[in-house]
Motif scaffolding. Structure first.
Motif, short mmCIF file in Angstrom:
data_model
loop_
_atom_site.label_atom_id
_atom_site.label_comp_id
_atom_site.label_asym_id
_atom_site.label_seq_id
_atom_site.Cartn_x
_atom_site.Cartn_y
_atom_site.Cartn_z
N ILE A 183 0.78 -1.12 0.06
CA ILE A 183 -0.15 -0.06 0.12
C ILE A 183 0.99 1.08 0.15
N ILE A 184 0.91 2.10 -1.13
CA ILE A 184 1.73 3.01 -1.28
C ILE A 184 1.02 4.41 -1.54
N ASN A 185 1.35 5.34 -0.35
CA ASN A 185 0.73 6.56 -0.31
C ASN A 185 1.99 7.53 -0.71
N LEU A 186 1.51 8.46 -1.52
CA LEU A 186 2.24 9.60 -1.97
C LEU A 186 1.68 10.89 -2.10
N LYS A 187 2.43 12.22 -1.60
CA LYS A 187 1.60 13.39 -1.69
C LYS A 187 2.35 14.46 -2.23
N HIS A 188 1.85 15.00 -3.55
CA HIS A 188 2.37 15.96 -4.04
C HIS A 188 2.31 17.41 -4.04
N LYS A 189 3.13 18.39 -4.03
CA LYS A 189 2.65 19.60 -3.96
C LYS A 189 3.52 20.49 -5.06
N ILE A 190 2.84 21.11 -6.12
CA ILE A 190 3.36 21.83 -6.91
C ILE A 190 2.70 23.09 -7.42
N ASN A 191 3.62 24.20 -7.23
CA ASN A 191 3.37 25.59 -7.37
C ASN A 191 4.08 26.14 -8.55
#
Length: 415
Positions: free
Chosen positions: A163-171
């Motif tokens: 179970i893989i959880n990734l969180k991305h933030k792109i500005n």
């Protein structure tokens, strides 16, 4: 037998960070999504949890390392399948610098972090992502950055039961042009579940393209949550192509917060066997003089299920809004299922808005036309099917992405 709630509780000892522990408790408190919930009416999330994904990757204290042999094997696979100049590579939920190549300019700032936030969002998937997030992208793009080549984000699975959880933030700053393509790669057909969260901020006069190519095979599960904020005169185009996967749920929410901004949302899902794909979109027109265009197409065979729920919400101040939404589906087999629900909520009076949905089978007259010209029935059916899909495929205008996508679609349709 343990309940699925017990399965989630069993993950707590694997979590060190206190905030992440609280997020998992929040997720358990919210409860696993049920088909009694209108938002989950046609997607049975328990089918994902029933797999008892217990393999959680950790990068704490450099605990996660790949052998040289594994690095070489993955590198060879990437170079064979993807002709991308720029690459951001995650293997089993961890960023791998040796396999990545980032634009070399001070205007493009990249670092990786799991972006943990204590949010109490009341959304099960977001809280689960906070709790189990292993890594993610932070990108800041400065004013006037322009790059024609797509930046590939590659998710590669090498272990089963993950179970893989990734969180991305792109500005993305003003007057910028950039193109990203997400690829889900599962070369060994492993049982894996990805729960992804993207937060994308697009400032005025910027042009952003985002392609999602989901081709994880029969034991692959995806819940993708993408949230986009658009400012004045920006253009955002997203193409979501689901080629294969056991259960795929894409939740796309776009807030248009500036005048003269435009959002284009396109999707294609190719389903057979018992595959299930649920696309949910929401566009909030929060300012006047804004545009949105939406086209989703489905090709559903076997006993597969396609779901589309699209909502356009026009605020009272959002006069002069143009919003168009269309969902078109072809059913190949009588046992296939389509559930479609386009929605409009309009609180302004000077707008142009429309929505529509169609479900049909390939016409016998169309098959006969091709058969009369010497083309076999099954090949004729495949050609008509890919012609139907082409309207969405051609919107993926990156040459590298398009070549990979065409090969994947032709393989799925046995062409």
């Amino acid at each position: 037998m343990n309940s699925n709630t017990d399965i989630l509780k069993s993950l707590l000892p694997n979590i060190i960070d206190k905030k992440q522990q609280q997020s998992l408790l929040n997720a358990i408190s919210i409860g696993i999504p049920s088909m009694k919930n209108e938002e989950w009416k046609y997607t049975y999330y328990n089918k994902i949890i029933d797999n008892n994904f217990s393999n959680i990757t950790s990068k704490a204290d450099d605990a996660y390392k790949l052998s040289d042999g594994t690095i070489d094997e993955i590198k060879n696979h990437i170079e064979t399948q993807f002709n991308a100049t720029y690459k951001i590579v995650f293997v089993d939920g961890v960023f791998i610098a040796e396999l990545s190549y980032i634009p070399n300019t001070p205007k493009f700032t990249f670092w990786n972090s799991n972006n943990i936030e204590e949010q109490a969002t009341k959304d099960f998937l977001l809280e689960l992502n906070n709790a189990l997030s292993s890594d993610g992208i932070n990108i800041n793009i400065d004013k006037s950055f322009e790059e024609e080549k797509a930046i590939a984000i590659l998710y590669i699975a090498t272990k089963s039961d993950q179970i893989i959880n990734l969180k991305h933030k792109i500005n993305i700053a003003k007057k910028t042009q950039v193109h990203f393509t997400e690829y889900y790669i599962n070369p060994n057909h492993l049982k894996t579940y990805y729960n992804i969260v993207n937060n994308i901020s697009i400032h005025e006069n910027s042009i952003v393209k985002w392609d999602k190519i989901q081709n994880g095979k029969q034991q692959f599960y995806i819940t993708d949550n993408t949230f986009v904020q658009q400012e004045k005169s920006s253009i955002f185009t997203v193409n979501t192509i689901t080629v294969s996967g056991a259960i795929t749920r894409n939740n796309l929410v776009v807030d248009i917060n500036g005048e003269h901004a435009e959002c284009n949302m396109n999707g294609l899902y190719l389903l057979n066997g018992h595959e299930h794909c649920d696309n949910r979109t929401k566009v909030n027109h929060n300012q006047p003089n804004t545009n949105s265009n939406e086209l989703y197409k489905g090709i559903v065979d076997g006993e597969a299920t396609g779901v589309f729920n699209g909502k356009i919400l026009v605020d009272q101040i959002a006069q002069k809004t143009n919003a168009f939404q269309s969902n078109k589906n072809i059913i190949i087999n009588d046992k296939a299922n389509i559930y479609t629900k386009p929605q409009l909520e309009i609180f302004a009076d000077d707008v142009k808005c429309s929505h529509g949905a169609t479900i049909a089978q390939i016409e016998d007259t169309e098959l006969f036309y091709l058969q009369a010209r010497g083309i076999g029935k099954e090949k004729a059916r495949a050609l008509l099917t890919i012609a139907f899909a082409e309207e969405v495929i051609e919107k993926v205008d990156s040459k590298d992405s398009c070549n990979y996508l065409i090969e994947a679609v032709e393989a799925k349709l046995n062409i």
